[in-house]
Design a protein around this motif. Structure first.
Motif, PDB file in Angstrom:
ATOM      1  N   ASP A  81       0.674  -0.875   0.041  1.00 41.11           N
ATOM      2  CA  ASP A  81       0.141   0.173   0.082  1.00 41.11           C
ATOM      3  C   ASP A  81       1.077   1.138   0.050  1.00 41.11           C
ATOM      4  OD1 ASP A  81      -1.784  -1.842   0.662  1.00 41.11           O
ATOM      5  OD2 ASP A  81      -2.155  -1.230   3.040  1.00 41.11           O
ATOM      6  N   TYR A  82       2.371   0.689   0.127  1.00 38.31           N
ATOM      7  CA  TYR A  82       3.121   1.728  -0.013  1.00 38.31           C
ATOM      8  C   TYR A  82       3.782   2.348  -0.914  1.00 38.31           C
ATOM      9  CZ  TYR A  82       2.730   2.009   4.923  1.00 38.31           C
ATOM     10  OH  TYR A  82       2.260   2.503   6.640  1.00 38.31           O
ATOM     11  N   LEU A 137       6.930  13.531   6.575  1.00 39.59           N
ATOM     12  CA  LEU A 137       8.119  13.098   6.411  1.00 39.59           C
ATOM     13  C   LEU A 137       9.624  13.243   6.991  1.00 39.59           C
ATOM     14  CD1 LEU A 137       9.805  10.370   4.517  1.00 39.59           C
ATOM     15  CD2 LEU A 137      10.392  12.993   2.942  1.00 39.59           C
ATOM     16  N   ALA A 138       9.396  14.280   7.503  1.00 35.05           N
ATOM     17  CA  ALA A 138      10.805  15.181   8.248  1.00 35.05           C
ATOM     18  C   ALA A 138      10.548  14.637   9.581  1.00 35.05           C
ATOM     19  CB  ALA A 138      10.527  16.548   7.382  1.00 35.05           C
ATOM     20  N   SER A 154      15.254   3.236   0.722  1.00 34.49           N
ATOM     21  CA  SER A 154      14.961   2.880   1.363  1.00 34.49           C
ATOM     22  C   SER A 154      13.882   3.750   2.585  1.00 34.49           C
ATOM     23  CB  SER A 154      16.473   3.205   2.676  1.00 34.49           C
ATOM     24  OG  SER A 154      17.256   2.387   1.633  1.00 34.49           O
ATOM     25  N   ILE A 155      12.832   3.335   1.884  1.00 32.97           N
ATOM     26  CA  ILE A 155      12.077   4.897   2.828  1.00 32.97           C
ATOM     27  C   ILE A 155      11.162   4.503   1.997  1.00 32.97           C
ATOM     28  CG2 ILE A 155      11.244   6.771   3.793  1.00 32.97           C
ATOM     29  CD1 ILE A 155      13.568   7.743   4.398  1.00 32.97           C
ATOM     30  N   PHE A 156       9.430   3.813   2.682  1.00 33.05           N
ATOM     31  CA  PHE A 156       8.170   4.247   1.929  1.00 33.05           C
ATOM     32  C   PHE A 156       7.102   4.526   2.867  1.00 33.05           C
ATOM     33  CE2 PHE A 156       8.027  -0.917   0.096  1.00 33.05           C
ATOM     34  CZ  PHE A 156       8.884  -1.053  -0.789  1.00 33.05           C
ATOM     35  N   VAL A 157       6.626   5.292   1.781  1.00 33.26           N
ATOM     36  CA  VAL A 157       5.139   6.675   2.585  1.00 33.26           C
ATOM     37  C   VAL A 157       4.343   6.307   2.477  1.00 33.26           C
ATOM     38  CG1 VAL A 157       7.284   8.083   2.759  1.00 33.26           C
ATOM     39  CG2 VAL A 157       6.304   8.131   0.470  1.00 33.26           C
ATOM     40  N   SER A 188       0.284   8.989   2.915  1.00 27.71           N
ATOM     41  CA  SER A 188       0.349  10.119   3.150  1.00 27.71           C
ATOM     42  C   SER A 188       0.067  10.139   4.594  1.00 27.71           C
ATOM     43  CB  SER A 188      -1.291  10.458   2.637  1.00 27.71           C
ATOM     44  OG  SER A 188      -2.389  10.240   3.519  1.00 27.71           O
ATOM     45  N   GLN A 189       0.246   9.239   4.977  1.00 32.94           N
ATOM     46  CA  GLN A 189      -0.032   9.273   6.914  1.00 32.94           C
ATOM     47  C   GLN A 189       1.059   8.827   7.529  1.00 32.94           C
ATOM     48  OE1 GLN A 189      -2.234  11.015   8.493  1.00 32.94           O
ATOM     49  NE2 GLN A 189      -2.984  11.882   6.761  1.00 32.94           N
ATOM     50  N   SER A 190       1.887   7.755   6.665  1.00 31.24           N
ATOM     51  CA  SER A 190       2.618   6.968   7.747  1.00 31.24           C
ATOM     52  C   SER A 190       4.067   6.653   6.958  1.00 31.24           C
ATOM     53  CB  SER A 190       1.955   5.675   7.457  1.00 31.24           C
ATOM     54  OG  SER A 190       2.732   4.051   7.945  1.00 31.24           O
ATOM     55  N   THR A 191       5.659   6.039   7.412  1.00 34.58           N
ATOM     56  CA  THR A 191       6.305   6.393   7.147  1.00 34.58           C
ATOM     57  C   THR A 191       6.918   4.896   7.434  1.00 34.58           C
ATOM     58  OG1 THR A 191       6.232   8.214   7.338  1.00 34.58           O
ATOM     59  CG2 THR A 191       8.685   6.982   6.154  1.00 34.58           C
ATOM     60  N   LYS A 192       7.591   4.266   6.599  1.00 32.97           N
ATOM     61  CA  LYS A 192       8.732   2.544   6.719  1.00 32.97           C
ATOM     62  C   LYS A 192       9.584   2.710   6.224  1.00 32.97           C
ATOM     63  CE  LYS A 192       4.891   0.107   8.998  1.00 32.97           C
ATOM     64  NZ  LYS A 192       4.859   0.607   9.739  1.00 32.97           N
ATOM     65  N   VAL A 193      11.058   2.538   7.412  1.00 35.26           N
ATOM     66  CA  VAL A 193      11.907   2.590   7.355  1.00 35.26           C
ATOM     67  C   VAL A 193      12.688   1.300   6.669  1.00 35.26           C
ATOM     68  CG1 VAL A 193      14.669   3.100   7.633  1.00 35.26           C
ATOM     69  CG2 VAL A 193      12.288   4.738   8.546  1.00 35.26           C
ATOM     70  N   ILE A 194      13.216   0.811   5.147  1.00 34.03           N
ATOM     71  CA  ILE A 194      12.876  -0.433   5.022  1.00 34.03           C
ATOM     72  C   ILE A 194      14.784  -0.660   5.195  1.00 34.03           C
ATOM     73  CG2 ILE A 194      10.701  -0.691   4.052  1.00 34.03           C
ATOM     74  CD1 ILE A 194      12.198  -1.325   1.240  1.00 34.03           C
ATOM     75  N   ASP A 195      15.368  -2.181   4.836  1.00 29.23           N
ATOM     76  CA  ASP A 195      16.670  -2.286   4.564  1.00 29.23           C
ATOM     77  C   ASP A 195      17.357  -2.212   5.191  1.00 29.23           C
ATOM     78  OD1 ASP A 195      14.929  -3.719   2.315  1.00 29.23           O
ATOM     79  OD2 ASP A 195      16.186  -1.750   0.510  1.00 29.23           O
ATOM     80  N   PRO A 196      17.653  -2.304   6.509  1.00 30.25           N
ATOM     81  CA  PRO A 196      18.910  -1.495   7.362  1.00 30.25           C
ATOM     82  C   PRO A 196      19.615  -2.936   7.235  1.00 30.25           C
ATOM     83  CG  PRO A 196      16.972  -2.963   8.682  1.00 30.25           C
ATOM     84  CD  PRO A 196      16.363  -3.212   6.832  1.00 30.25           C
TER      85      PRO A 196
END
Ligand code: SR1
Length: 402
Positions: free
Chosen positions: A119-120, A136-137, A238-241, A243-251
């Motif tokens: 969905d991101y 985002l910020a 490495s960031i999925f977005v 409008s309401q949510s942010t997910k940092v992936i791939d560490p």
């Protein structure tokens, strides 16, 4: 037919990944699973598995024993899959809303099973399409402050910190960064990749002794300063977005390094996108949004970090008032220098960014890349004079002025 062997490492196929997931009791109808390989990254296989009855889906990410982008001639340890899943679990303790949920990990098969984020959208693609994400910020600033403070010596008992440093020793992936970010782009190296038209600007980088001195210092900081557990590859892919949510992936590049590195990579990728807007007509509004994102990220990071420093510290020196401002200034200066290195390497090194490479008019693309190289070099060399956010923003604005 024989069931596929799923307990010994082999790269998954769309059949064997289904066999593997059937053993995990995640789905109610495991006989009706469809798998697709959807990975577009540089290193791994990524499968999306969908349960046909319910449309429920999950992701299985599996490390390959080599860098996918180059091939088997570039071997890589499978341990990065363990590093990635452990990093996601540690991160979820402080910012559960900002990372994908891990459902299962298998160290033998070098894979992580996690929440599907279909969905991101990928932040890089969204920024290229001129989409703006107002939250985002604040999300990234909070992610950085929480993850970096909570794994630093300010928050952890020294025994726990040192155990974690050992656990997250990540030599193969660090070597990629040491080479591709800090070394190869600054010398005439075969991994570099740039058009002939850019050669004069690239040769100016290679000939700049002052610049090379500063990059060497930054590389040594990256090699030696185990300040906190970094994401290690925090670019906008490495960031999925939403409008309401942010997910940092791939560490998977996670290791204990200088705190400013994650901030610097994020700033650099926002700035690279801002530079690409010089090729568009709607540029003033887009540029001010992007600059605001860098400003708000730093402000949120500094506020959250200060709050944690005051309220959740384990180190007596956090009570000595002069230390926090000094430490924040170090993080800031380092971040600017690391951002400069990232801007240069994404312009002429092995791994480019679509933000610049997708500029259609070739002449404009070269002009913007020249500007990126100048800005990157300037940030590296003048990082200790850019004491404040406004100095930094003025410098970026200067580079964006046509
Ligand atoms: C060979 S890997 C190239 C790049 O992809 C990763 O995402 C890192 O940024 C690395 O430098």
């Amino acid at each position: 037919t024989q069931p596929a062997v799923v307990n010994q490492y082999a790269p998954f196929t769309t059949q064997t990944v289904v066999e593997f997931v059937k053993t995990l009791s995640i789905f109610d109808h495991p006989n009706r699973l469809i798998a697709n390989e959807i990975g577009d990254g540089n290193l791994n296989l990524v499968f999306q598995l969908v349960e046909l009855e319910t449309n429920r889906s999950i992701i299985v990410k599996q490390a390959l024993p080599y860098a996918k982008v180059v091939g088997e001639s570039w071997p890589l340890s499978l341990n990065r899959a363990k590093i990635e899943s452990e990093s996601l679990r540690i991160t979820a303790k402080v910012v559960p809303d900002l990372v994908p949920h891990v459902l299962h990990t298998d160290h033998e098969l070098a894979c992580t099973v996690m929440e599907d984020l279909s969905d991101y959208n990928i932040l890089r693609t969204e920024l290229i399409s001129n989409h703006h994400y107002p939250l985002l910020a604040e999300h990234i600033g909070r992610y950085l402050a929480q993850t970096l403070f909570s794994t630093s010596d300010f928050a952890l008992h020294p025994f726990v910190k040192k155990e974690l440093v050992q656990k997250f020793t990540n030599p193969d992936l660090c070597k990629i960064t040491e080479d591709l970010v800090f070394t190869d782009p600054f010398f005439d190296h075969p991994t570099n990749d740039f058009p002939t038209e850019l050669r004069p600007a690239v040769e100016a980088i290679w000939a700049d002794e002052t610049l090379l001195t500063e990059v060497g210092i930054l590389k040594f900081q990256f090699l030696t300063q185990a300040e906190a557990l970094l994401h290690g590859d925090l670019h906008t892919g490495s960031i999925f977005v939403t409008s309401q949510s942010t997910k940092v992936i791939d560490p998977e590049f996670a290791f204990f390094g200088p705190i400013g590195f994650d901030l610097g990579q994020f700033f650099a990728n926002i700035i690279l996108n801002a530079l690409s807007k010089l090729a568009t007509t709607e540029r003033p509004a887009l540029l001010s949004e992007l600059l605001r994102t860098t400003e708000r990220t730093w402000i949120t990071f500094a506020q959250e970090f200060t709050k944690l420093w005051d309220e959740s510290n384990q180190e007596i020196y956090t009570n000595v008032s002069g230390i926090l401002p000094r430490f924040l200034l170090k993080i800031w200066t380092d971040a600017i220098g690391f951002a400069g290195c990232e801007i240069v390497r994404r312009t002429i090194g092995l791994a480019h960014v679509a933000d610049l490479d997708s500029i259609e008019d070739f002449h404009t693309q070269i002009e913007i890349k020249e500007r990126a190289l100048q800005l990157g070099a300037d940030l590296i060399k003048s990082r200790t004079q850019l004491y404040s956010l406004s100095h930094f923003i003025q410098r970026i604005k200067g580079a964006l002025r046509s």
